[in-house]
Design a protein around this motif. Structure first.
Motif, mmCIF file in Angstrom:
data_model
loop_
_atom_site.group_PDB
_atom_site.id
_atom_site.type_symbol
_atom_site.label_atom_id
_atom_site.label_comp_id
_atom_site.label_asym_id
_atom_site.label_seq_id
_atom_site.Cartn_x
_atom_site.Cartn_y
_atom_site.Cartn_z
ATOM 1 N N GLN A 202 0.833 -1.204 0.000
ATOM 2 C CA GLN A 202 0.000 0.000 0.000
ATOM 3 C C GLN A 202 0.868 1.254 0.000
ATOM 4 O O GLN A 202 0.553 2.244 -0.674
ATOM 5 N N ALA A 205 2.168 1.746 -3.501
ATOM 6 C CA ALA A 205 1.116 2.298 -4.355
ATOM 7 C C ALA A 205 0.929 3.784 -4.087
ATOM 8 O O ALA A 205 0.765 4.592 -5.022
ATOM 9 N N ASN A 206 0.947 4.181 -2.816
ATOM 10 C CA ASN A 206 0.792 5.599 -2.484
ATOM 11 C C ASN A 206 1.963 6.424 -3.030
ATOM 12 O O ASN A 206 1.780 7.553 -3.497
ATOM 13 N N GLY A 209 1.450 6.705 -6.760
ATOM 14 C CA GLY A 209 0.157 7.247 -7.180
ATOM 15 C C GLY A 209 -0.740 6.217 -7.823
ATOM 16 O O GLY A 209 -1.519 6.542 -8.734
ATOM 17 N N SER A 211 -3.820 3.424 -7.458
ATOM 18 C CA SER A 211 -4.994 3.260 -6.597
ATOM 19 C C SER A 211 -5.352 1.806 -6.322
ATOM 20 O O SER A 211 -6.059 1.514 -5.355
ATOM 21 N N THR A 212 -4.897 0.866 -7.137
ATOM 22 C CA THR A 212 -5.305 -0.532 -6.997
ATOM 23 C C THR A 212 -4.187 -1.356 -6.376
ATOM 24 O O THR A 212 -3.049 -1.351 -6.861
#
Length: 229
Positions: A202, A205-206, A209, A211-212
């Motif tokens: 996570q 992903a952050n 950028g 989202s999945t």
């Protein structure tokens, strides 16, 4: 023949020569005024009392006086009865209050016992919650030493290397760029293999950028980033 001289002492003394103390007979003095009018006063008082009694009997006042005395006696009896009733009522209330206090005390003891049980249950729940929170914290720990593989599915040369540099700048120490092999997803996604890597995936992903984030088995690296656009 010469006569003897007659003197006072020549006569034999009688009662008149030695009268009793105080005036007697015709020589009594006048009586005091109060002594003389006392009989008249007594007669007037007696006559007034007799007249008042006769008036009371004839006018019915005597009967009223008797009724008044009877009413006072009844009132006294009623007051005594009421006092006894009040005393009995107070005694009953006192007994009821004592019973209520005993009941309240029992209820208080029961409530205290229930509160103790609730406190024990809450303590147990709190302990379980703390353990769960600790496990969650361990699970949610981001490990930037985890191996991350960035796959370029866009066809743009060097795009995967650029994203790998972004992750390295963010502190990740084991990042590699690679070309795709096998089937690709329809959109950009971050895959992770183990539940312990979820927080790290996570964070990746952050950072990029994306989202999945999905959990997938059989990956070549614990975390794989697939770039599709």
């Amino acid at each position: 023949m010469a006569r003897d001289k007659v003197t006072y002492e020549s006569y034999e003394q009688d009662v008149f020569d030695n009268p009793p103390a105080g005036p007697v007979g015709a020589h009594r003095g006048s009586r005091p005024v109060i002594t003389r009018i006392a009989p008249f006063i007594i007669v007037i008082v007696v006559a007034a009392l007799l007249g008042a009694g006769a008036w009371a009997v004839s006018s019915g006042e005597y009967a009223n006086l008797l009724n008044l005395k009877s009413s006072q006696s009844s009132s006294t009896t009623s007051t005594t009865t009421k006092s006894k009733k009040k005393s009995t009522s107070k005694s009953t209330k006192s007994d009821s209050s004592s019973t209520a206090d005993s009941t309240d005390s029992s209820s208080s003891d029961s409530s205290t016992s229930t509160d103790s049980s609730n406190t024990s249950t809450e303590s147990s729940d709190s302990s379980t919650s703390d353990q769960s929170a600790q496990q969650s914290e361990q699970t949610a720990t981001v490990n930037k030493a985890t191996q991350v593989r960035v796959v370029n599915g866009t066809g743009v040369s060097g795009y995967a290397g650029q994203k790998a540099d972004v992750l390295q700048t963010a502190g990740y120490t084991s990042v590699e760029a690679a070309n795709p092999t096998g089937s690709l997803p329809s959109a950009t996604v971050v895959w992770y293999q183990n539940e312990s890597d979820k927080a790290t995936a996570q964070d990746v992903a952050n950072t990029l950028g994306i989202s999945t984030v999905q959990q997938v088995q059989g990956l070549a690296a614990p975390i794989t980033v697939v770039l599709m656009n």
